[in-house]
Design a protein around this motif. Structure first.
Motif, PDB file in Angstrom:
ATOM      1  N   THR A 139       0.813  -1.216   0.000  1.00  0.00           N
ATOM      2  CA  THR A 139       0.000   0.000   0.000  1.00  0.00           C
ATOM      3  C   THR A 139       0.850   1.270   0.000  1.00  0.00           C
ATOM      4  N   LEU A 140       2.186   1.133   0.001  1.00  0.00           N
ATOM      5  CA  LEU A 140       3.061   2.301   0.043  1.00  0.00           C
ATOM      6  C   LEU A 140       3.378   2.787  -1.364  1.00  0.00           C
ATOM      7  N   ALA A 141       3.238   4.094  -1.558  1.00  0.00           N
ATOM      8  CA  ALA A 141       3.509   4.715  -2.851  1.00  0.00           C
ATOM      9  C   ALA A 141       4.569   5.794  -2.676  1.00  0.00           C
ATOM     10  N   LEU A 142       5.517   5.840  -3.590  1.00  0.00           N
ATOM     11  CA  LEU A 142       6.610   6.804  -3.571  1.00  0.00           C
ATOM     12  C   LEU A 142       6.351   7.856  -4.635  1.00  0.00           C
ATOM     13  N   TYR A 143       6.545   9.133  -4.285  1.00  0.00           N
ATOM     14  CA  TYR A 143       6.401  10.211  -5.254  1.00  0.00           C
ATOM     15  C   TYR A 143       7.300  11.369  -4.858  1.00  0.00           C
TER      16      TYR A 143
END
Length: 65
Positions: free
Chosen positions: A21-25
């Motif tokens: 569920t972790l998103a990098l931006y």
């Protein structure tokens, strides 16, 4: 503006403990990680970011896809 996020495969959220569920931006030049399940947000200040080159190396360029 639509921000492009990349999911971190196999990563577990430190808050809700859900997997994938972790998103990098990147926002204003700062990398951020957010959980799409619980909205937890992690950022790393510039002074804690490790340099990309070492003192004893000669680097022609750094590839960033």
């Amino acid at each position: 503006m639509n921000m492009k996020k990349r999911f971190i495969a196999g990563a577990t959220c430190p808050e809700c403990k859900k997997v994938d569920t972790l998103a990098l931006y990147k926002e204003d030049g700062v990398e951020k990680v957010t959980c799409v399940a619980c909205n937890m947000l992690m950022t790393q200040p510039d002074e804690q970011v490790a340099p990309q080159t070492r003192d004893d190396e000669t680097v022609i360029g750094v590839f960033k896809p």
